[in-house]
Design a protein around this motif. Structure first.
Motif, PDB file in Angstrom:
ATOM      1  N   SER B 109      42.918  37.228  42.938  1.00 49.38           N
ATOM      2  CA  SER B 109      42.236  36.152  42.219  1.00 49.38           C
ATOM      3  C   SER B 109      41.665  36.676  40.898  1.00 49.38           C
ATOM      4  O   SER B 109      41.460  37.876  40.738  1.00 49.38           O
ATOM      5  CB  SER B 109      41.089  35.594  43.068  1.00 49.38           C
ATOM      6  OG  SER B 109      41.574  35.166  44.314  1.00 49.38           O
ATOM      7  N   ASP B 110      41.365  35.750  39.989  1.00 54.14           N
ATOM      8  CA  ASP B 110      40.758  36.141  38.711  1.00 54.14           C
ATOM      9  C   ASP B 110      39.457  36.890  38.970  1.00 54.14           C
ATOM     10  O   ASP B 110      38.654  36.483  39.801  1.00 54.14           O
ATOM     11  CB  ASP B 110      40.461  34.893  37.869  1.00 54.14           C
ATOM     12  CG  ASP B 110      41.730  34.257  37.342  1.00 54.14           C
ATOM     13  OD1 ASP B 110      42.802  34.871  37.483  1.00 54.14           O
ATOM     14  OD2 ASP B 110      41.642  33.134  36.806  1.00 54.14           O
ATOM     15  N   ASP B 111      39.256  37.970  38.240  1.00 55.94           N
ATOM     16  CA  ASP B 111      38.033  38.774  38.288  1.00 55.94           C
ATOM     17  C   ASP B 111      37.822  39.505  39.611  1.00 55.94           C
ATOM     18  O   ASP B 111      36.746  40.059  39.849  1.00 55.94           O
ATOM     19  CB  ASP B 111      36.789  37.911  37.979  1.00 55.94           C
ATOM     20  CG  ASP B 111      36.899  37.236  36.630  1.00 55.94           C
ATOM     21  OD1 ASP B 111      37.409  37.891  35.690  1.00 55.94           O
ATOM     22  OD2 ASP B 111      36.510  36.054  36.497  1.00 55.94           O
ATOM     23  N   PRO B 115      43.367  43.491  42.461  1.00 57.07           N
ATOM     24  CA  PRO B 115      44.498  42.842  41.776  1.00 57.07           C
ATOM     25  C   PRO B 115      45.804  43.014  42.561  1.00 57.07           C
ATOM     26  O   PRO B 115      45.912  43.880  43.423  1.00 57.07           O
ATOM     27  CB  PRO B 115      44.560  43.576  40.433  1.00 57.07           C
ATOM     28  CG  PRO B 115      43.944  44.902  40.694  1.00 57.07           C
ATOM     29  CD  PRO B 115      42.900  44.688  41.749  1.00 57.07           C
TER      30      PRO B 115
END
Lengths: 339, 297
Positions: B109-111, B115
């Protein structure tokens, strides 16, 4: 009428001696003051007080002056073989354990063959690995296989990487300890063997990230890096006899570029010429032009640089003359621009 | 030198307990991987399931580390060369107590600190940023040299995939490790016979892999990479030699993509496996049933 022989003439006495290409060729002028292997000796000196320093090479220790370090610190020297990807990957791994590696090879191999390893294993994690590339630009008579004419162009786009293009033995001796002390990665364009000593004649010290004015001048501004600073200084002397007053600013740090100093120098109305031992694409010329345009001091800037093509093999003096890097060609260029 | 781990001697009670511990950890990690995959609706779940026994064997049984201090200077290093296996690595890091289990839901997910492709700057316990394949073993060679130079007895483990045996840099590193006699270095190769464009042998043949590694001067073992027993026996063989030999070690681990979930094991092999929304619970149920069935035997 005398009888002529069909046999070829094998006597050489009457023939002019040919200039030949050589892989390792000095660009020092005859009789010029030089220092032997300044990089190797500087690394040894730095390593005497900094136990983190280690040396690596890819089967080019003797040709990058790393052999001086290997002899002084055999336990801290690592021969990685003709394997540049391993050289830079392993240097990254050693830095991850707290060491400060200096890894040497030729500039063509560092830039072209092992780019991905320098980019992802060294620059992305911002490790203190110092890559030392021999035969930068046009400093070998071998053709494009060994002439790293575009190494700076390749490396300038890499985040975190400091790029150093030293002029002489003074620059190299002073840069090495600063690179070891500086936390991130660097790429040093190595001058090896008997390297000219030029900058000791000036009120100059190497400072990472700084460009310095070596001589003032009101008519022309030279902004130069690497061995071209030596040529720029020689050309400035010769132009003085033509009553042309030339300032020389030396920018051995190509990245991060010293914007403030260069902008200040661009302010007075002078003919501006950049001089670099590199293709005119992506190097010092474009760094200076970028600074000028970005800050609105748009003006004509003339590059003295290698052409955007694969260069000939041959003797260095021949090639420097052919491609405009020689002192006489620099003088001609300035005279024609001012004519 | 090639050998198959000794299996004729009855395992000691201690060894049996270690195997059971690793199997349980791998089972839990597979659940973590399925949960992470479901959050994303995609991911390298097949690889994570296939390699879970390797991660569990090393993290649970071999690796010396401090969960509360992932940068402890004298730790053993585990380098994930195959960045896309991060999903499996995060599961192992959660099992190791380095990454909180609750954080796994943020995978990709973003942030997020987790990753899709593993990066050292994002995740505690992630030693390198893999993903550009063929890098891991070169960095591992440097770490092994660096730790040895500084007098540490720490060991370096590099996880790589059979596809990475295509990369010349892997073999540069293999030569370098032998030349520098890095007995503190172990490579774990996931021989899942699959790479991006298809079956490994159809993309670029790498067999006979044992002979290749052995001829490069590595202590070479080839095992069932989905057998905790075989993996621990192989790792024990290496541990027994550590400090007595300069030979680096490699374990070629034959694994099955999707291991533990019959639905995925039988699905057409793909580098990036599609799993439909309704299938995730089926996968979990099959995984649990398989583990419970084995545990009850």
């Amino acid at each position: 009428m005398s009888t002529t022989s069909e046999a070829p003439d094998t006597t050489t006495a009457t023939k002019p001696k040919l200039r030949t290409s050589a892989m390792i060729a000095s660009f020092a002028d005859p009789g010029q003051k030089t220092a032997p292997a300044p990089f190797g000796h500087a690394l040894v000196k730095a390593a005497e007080t900094d136990p983190r320093i280690v040396g690596l090479t890819a089967d080019l220790g003797k040709y990058t002056d790393m052999h001086i370090f290997a002899k002084a610190f055999p336990d801290r020297f690592f021969q990685m073989g003709m394997a540049e990807q391993l050289l830079l990957g392993a240097a990254a791994g050693m830095a991850e354990t707290g060491l400060v590696p200096f890894a040497s090879t030729y500039a063509v191999f560092a830039a072209r063959r092992a780019y991905d390893f320098l980019c992802l294993d060294i620059a992305e994690p911002n490790l203190n690995v110092n890559v030392v590339g021999g035969l930068p630009g046009l400093t070998t008579g071998y053709g494009p296989s060994h002439q790293a004419t575009e190494d700076i162009a390749i490396f300038r786009g890499m985040p975190n990487l400091t790029i150093i293009d030293p002029c002489d033995s003074v620059d190299i001796e002073q840069a090495v300890p600063q690179l070891a002390a500086s936390p991130g990665p660097s790429y040093l364009r190595l001058l090896r063997g008997n390297v000219p000593t030029v900058l000791d004649e000036y009120d100059y010290t190497f400072e990472l990230g700084k460009a310095k004015q070596l001589r003032p001048g009101t008519d022309v501004l030279f902004i130069s890096s690497g061995l071209m600073t030596m040529r720029a200084l020689q050309a400035a002397e010769q132009l003085a006899s033509h009553h042309i007053d030339v300032a020389v600013v030396h920018s051995p740090t190509i990245k991060p570029f010293d914007t403030a100093t260069v902008l200040g120098e661009l302010a007075p109305d002078r003919l501006v010429i950049t001089l670099e031992n590199h293709t005119e694409v992506g190097g010092l010329f474009e760094a200076v032009a970028g600074v000028a345009v970005r800050h609105g001091s748009g003006r004509r800037i003339i590059p003295i640089a290698l052409p955007d093509r694969f260069l000939d093999a041959g003797a260095l003096p021949t090639l420097h003359e052919r491609y405009g890097l020689s002192t006489s060609r620099i003088v001609q260029k300035v005279l024609s621009e001012l004519a | 030198m090639t050998l198959t781990p000794e299996t004729t001697v009855a395992p000691s009670p201690d060894f049996t307990a270690r195997v059971a511990d690793v199997e349980r950890s791998a089972y839990r990690a597979r659940h973590f991987a399925l949960n992470m995959g479901e959050v994303q609706g995609q991911g390298y779940v097949g690889q994570a399931l296939g390699s879970a026994d390797i991660f569990a064997s090393v993290y649970r049984d071999q690796l010396r580390f401090r969960p509360e201090d992932p940068h402890w200077a004298d730790r053993d290093r585990f380098l994930l060369s195959t960045g896309h296996y991060a999903i499996g690595h995060y599961a192992a890091l959660a099992e190791a107590g380095i990454v909180p289990v609750t954080e796994l839901d943020t995978y990709g997910s973003d942030d997020s600190r987790l990753p899709m492709s593993g990066m050292a700057s994002y995740t505690p316990g992630m030693e390198i940023s893999g993903g550009s394949l063929g890098h891991g073993l070169t960095v591992a060679v440097g770490m092994a040299l660096g730790m040895r130079l500084q007098g540490s007895s720490a060991r370096i483990f590099n996880f790589l995939s059979d596809g990475e045996l295509d990369e010349g840099s892997t073999w540069e590193a293999a030569m370098g490790a032998h030349h520098h006699q890095l007995g503190n270095l172990t490579a774990l190769v996931d021989m899942n016979a699959l790479q991006a464009d298809g079956a490994t042998e159809t993309v670029l043949g790498i067999e006979p892999a044992e002979e290749k590694w052995a001829s490069f001067g590595w202590y070479t073992q080839r095992v069932d990479g989905n057998s905790a027993q075989a993996l621990l026996a192989a790792l024990d063989n290496i541990a027994d030699r550590t400090g007595t030999t300069g030979e680096p070690s490699v374990i070629l681990c034959d694994t099955k993509v999707g291991r533990g979930v019959p639905l995925l094991e039988q699905r057409e092999k793909a580098h990036f496996m599609r799993i439909e929304e309704h299938e995730w619970q089926i996968c979990r149920d099959q995984l649990t049933a398989g583990y419970d069935g084995k545990a009850s035997v």
